[in-house]
Design an enzyme around this catalytic site. Structure first.
Site, mmCIF file in Angstrom:
data_model
loop_
_atom_site.group_PDB
_atom_site.id
_atom_site.type_symbol
_atom_site.label_atom_id
_atom_site.label_comp_id
_atom_site.label_asym_id
_atom_site.label_seq_id
_atom_site.Cartn_x
_atom_site.Cartn_y
_atom_site.Cartn_z
ATOM 1 N N ASP A 93 0.785 -1.240 0.000
ATOM 2 C CA ASP A 93 0.000 0.000 0.000
ATOM 3 C C ASP A 93 0.818 1.292 0.000
ATOM 4 O O ASP A 93 1.787 1.422 0.761
ATOM 5 C CB ASP A 93 -0.861 0.074 1.261
ATOM 6 C CG ASP A 93 -1.579 -1.210 1.572
ATOM 7 O OD1 ASP A 93 -1.511 -2.152 0.774
ATOM 8 O OD2 ASP A 93 -2.204 -1.267 2.640
HETATM 9 N N1 DQQ Z 1 -2.343 -3.741 3.809
HETATM 10 C C1 DQQ Z 1 -3.778 -3.819 3.773
HETATM 11 C C2 DQQ Z 1 -4.187 -2.877 4.850
HETATM 12 C C3 DQQ Z 1 -3.151 -3.099 5.894
HETATM 13 C C4 DQQ Z 1 -1.913 -3.271 5.099
HETATM 14 C C5 DQQ Z 1 -4.346 -3.487 2.426
HETATM 15 C C6 DQQ Z 1 -0.924 -4.239 5.668
HETATM 16 O O1 DQQ Z 1 -5.479 -3.096 5.331
HETATM 17 O O2 DQQ Z 1 -3.051 -2.002 6.785
HETATM 18 O O3 DQQ Z 1 -3.552 -3.987 1.378
HETATM 19 O O4 DQQ Z 1 0.241 -4.308 4.861
#
Ligand code: DQQ
Length: 585
Positions: free
Chosen positions: A65
């Site tokens: 992300d």
């Molecule tokens: N990636 C998810 C999120 C979380 C993060 C979404 C963990 O919900 O915070 O891809 O790497």
């Protein structure tokens, strides 16, 4: 001879060649071992020429992300979920890069790593807010238990506000600032948004679930000091979709102008709001356009069926996205993560996994019904040598090659014109609401009335490898508004000879009036990325493809027409794209 027999013959020839050259230091116990290896990692996947050239990427390892994009003292800051130890998800820290133009990037030390009790088992996604005195503050999700993913929210501040690179971040001793309470599911409670301020109070959203896990929910928290937060009883919004990760909530101008609005811009008749959620179950980003009632702390989508109708930022590989307001150019910019579509073993062999899409300017379409997206203008500074075609008619079943430049790393803009829509095929009512199935059933090789027409990108000279990005026009359905229906697809089913890849056909409808016969397409081609924008950014599709033959100088670009009607390329310009500074890689 069957395919297996050919594969075996290939392995034997390869082994003989390796032995003849005496080049291998690996002693293979037997042929089976070699065969297993060849099948596990087809040679092209580790070819460095498949690494993206101008999409955001660290030199190695896993990324996911985008986190807390912000602008500070002349620098764009970008943080992202990063595994410093390998090319699979895990050991997540907040890596940090800075840029003057959102295209050339310099990597800094990670900004946030597990170090306090409330984040020692994970520093997950979050966002930045600029306080009234100009100080940025980050709020992010921390995991504080080893056994279950129990999630709390922490804040971090810059150690030295006079450092424009914001190299060090400090976590105050009063963390965590928000903990799950009042019946909230603590293992599905994460990804705080940028906060907005009104009447002296901050508000932000945290993604979660309601209804025993069946509903996605965006919980509102309020604070006067960014330290003590209280939850508003009812979520801002909720829908029966399962968990909402990475919510995003921001104002857009209702007048159709490109200018972005600061996140705290007041609600009013000239302002609409966008609520985006990343649907954990489907791994796609969905949004609605609607109205925010600040007093009730509720959001209502304009389209009552909006939560079901499901507009997406991107109908391809694009997830966990996040916007920020860029005060330097007064625009709102969208970042989104694109995962690989090879196997985990491939990722380990390559040593890297994940890219970010080219940042996109987002604004409300004049219709008010959807957003428009366009690659930030800075990417055009990478354009080099170009080739242009003008007023070239492509007859049914024909194609045109764009020559005179390399196109493995390129930017292509094309305007098509269809002289007549009379032959458009009827739309199967059973598929009228399902672009993906429609495109799966009527892919690029399937002849239509008007279309499929578009581009074959990352194509081999004999075109046995090619990724098709195209439109297909259908006759207006009975009882509809009378407008022909336009479908945009990316069909990667022939993108590679490698059999171990995930090759989904991606598609979305394009809400455009094609009655004048005109439609445009732009594709950012980047070795293993095809990021396309239909009709000026109405429908976007990002695909990851890994050609075996169409690599480097061998990649070709064509415009094609598989319909029964002529299609004119009014104008096509393709540019070679230079490689920017990319985190020292
Ligand atoms: N990636 C998810 C999120 C979380 C993060 C979404 C963990 O919900 O915070 O891809 O790497």
């Amino acid at each position: 001879m069957g395919r297996d027999a050919w594969a075996w013959l290939g392995v034997v020839v390869l082994l003989l060649l390796v032995q003849l050259a005496g080049a291998s230091h690996v002693v293979y116990e037997n042929l089976l071992e070699l065969k297993a290896e060849a099948e596990a990692v087809p040679p092209s996947i580790v070819d460095p020429q498949l690494r993206a050239g101008y999409h955001f990427q660290p030199p190695k390892n896993w990324i996911n992300d985008p986190n807390a994009p912000l602008y500070y003292k002349g620098w764009y800051h970008f943080f992202y979920q990063y595994n410093p130890k390998g090319a699979v998800w895990g050991n997540i820290v907040w890596a940090h890069s800075v840029s003057r133009d959102l295209i050339n990037w310099m990597a800094l030390e990670p900004a946030i790593e597990p170090s306090i009790p409330s984040d020692q088992y994970g520093c997950w996604s979050g966002s930045a807010t600029i306080l009234p005195d100009g100080t940025p503050v980050i709020m992010y999700t921390g995991v504080n238990r080893p056994d279950v993913n129990y999630q709390v929210q922490n804040v971090a501040y810059p150690r030295n506000r006079s450092d424009p690179l914001l190299r060090e971040w400090v976590k105050p001793g009063y963390n965590p600032v928000i903990v799950p309470e009042g019946g909230i599911n603590a293992t599905q409670f994460r990804d705080p948004t940028t906060a907005w301020r009104a009447g002296g109070r901050w508000r932000l959203l945290i993604g979660g679930v309601a209804g025993g896990g069946t509903r996605g929910a965006a919980y509102v928290y309020r604070s006067r000091d960014f330290r003590r937060w209280a939850r508003v009883r009812r979520p801002l919004h909720s829908a029966p979709t399962g968990m909402w990760e990475c919510p995003d909530f921001y104002p857009v101008g209702a007048d159709g102008r490109r200018a972005g609005l600061e996140t705290s811009a007041l609600a009013g008749p000239r302002v609409k709001h966008v609520l985006k959620n990343s649907l954990d179950l489907r791994r796609y980003d969905y949004y609605t356009v609607g109205t925010y009632d600040r007093r009730a702390e509720r959001y209502v989508p304009d389209d009552p069926a909006g939560d079901e109708r499901r507009l997406r930022y991107d109908y391809g590989n694009f997830y966990a996205s996040k916007t920020f307001y860029d005060p330097a150019k007064r625009r709102r910019i969208l970042w989104g993560w694109a995962n690989e579509s090879d196997t985990t073993a491939d990722d380990v062999a390559k040593g890297w996994a994940g890219i970010q899409a080219i940042p996109r300017t987002v604004w409300l379409d004049p219709s008010g019904k959807q957003l428009l997206q366009w690659p930030i203008e800075e990417v055009e500074a990478l354009r080099g040598k170009s080739a242009t075609l003008k007023d070239r008619v492509i007859k049914p079943g024909q194609h045109l090659e764009v020559t005179g430049l390399q196109t493995a790393q390129a930017d292509v803009e094309v305007s098509f014109e269809v002289p007549s829509l009379a032959g458009a095929e009827p739309l199967d009512p059973a598929l009228a609401n399902d672009a993906e199935r429609l495109c799966g059933a009527r892919g690029a090789p399937v002849e239509g009335g008007v279309g499929p027409f578009g581009l074959w990108v990352l194509a081999s000279a004999d075109r046995q490898e090619r990724t098709a990005v195209f439109f297909r026009v259908f006759r207006a359905a009975a009882g509809s508004d009378g407008k022909p229906v336009v479908l945009m697809c990316t069909d990667p089913t022939k993108s590679s000879l490698n059999p171990n890849l995930y090759k989904p056909t991606f598609a979305g409808f394009v809400d455009t009036d094609i009655s004048n016969g005109k439609i445009s397409l732009r594709s950012l081609i980047d070795r293993s990325v095809v990021e396309s924008f239909g009709a000026g950014g109405k429908t976007c599709i990002l695909s990851r493809v890994y050609p075996s033959l169409a690599i480097g100088k061998n990649a070709r670009l064509y415009a094609f027409n598989n319909g029964k009607a002529d299609v004119k390329v009014s104008r096509l310009t393709a540019w070679e794209m230079r490689k920017p500074l990319m985190n020292g890689a």
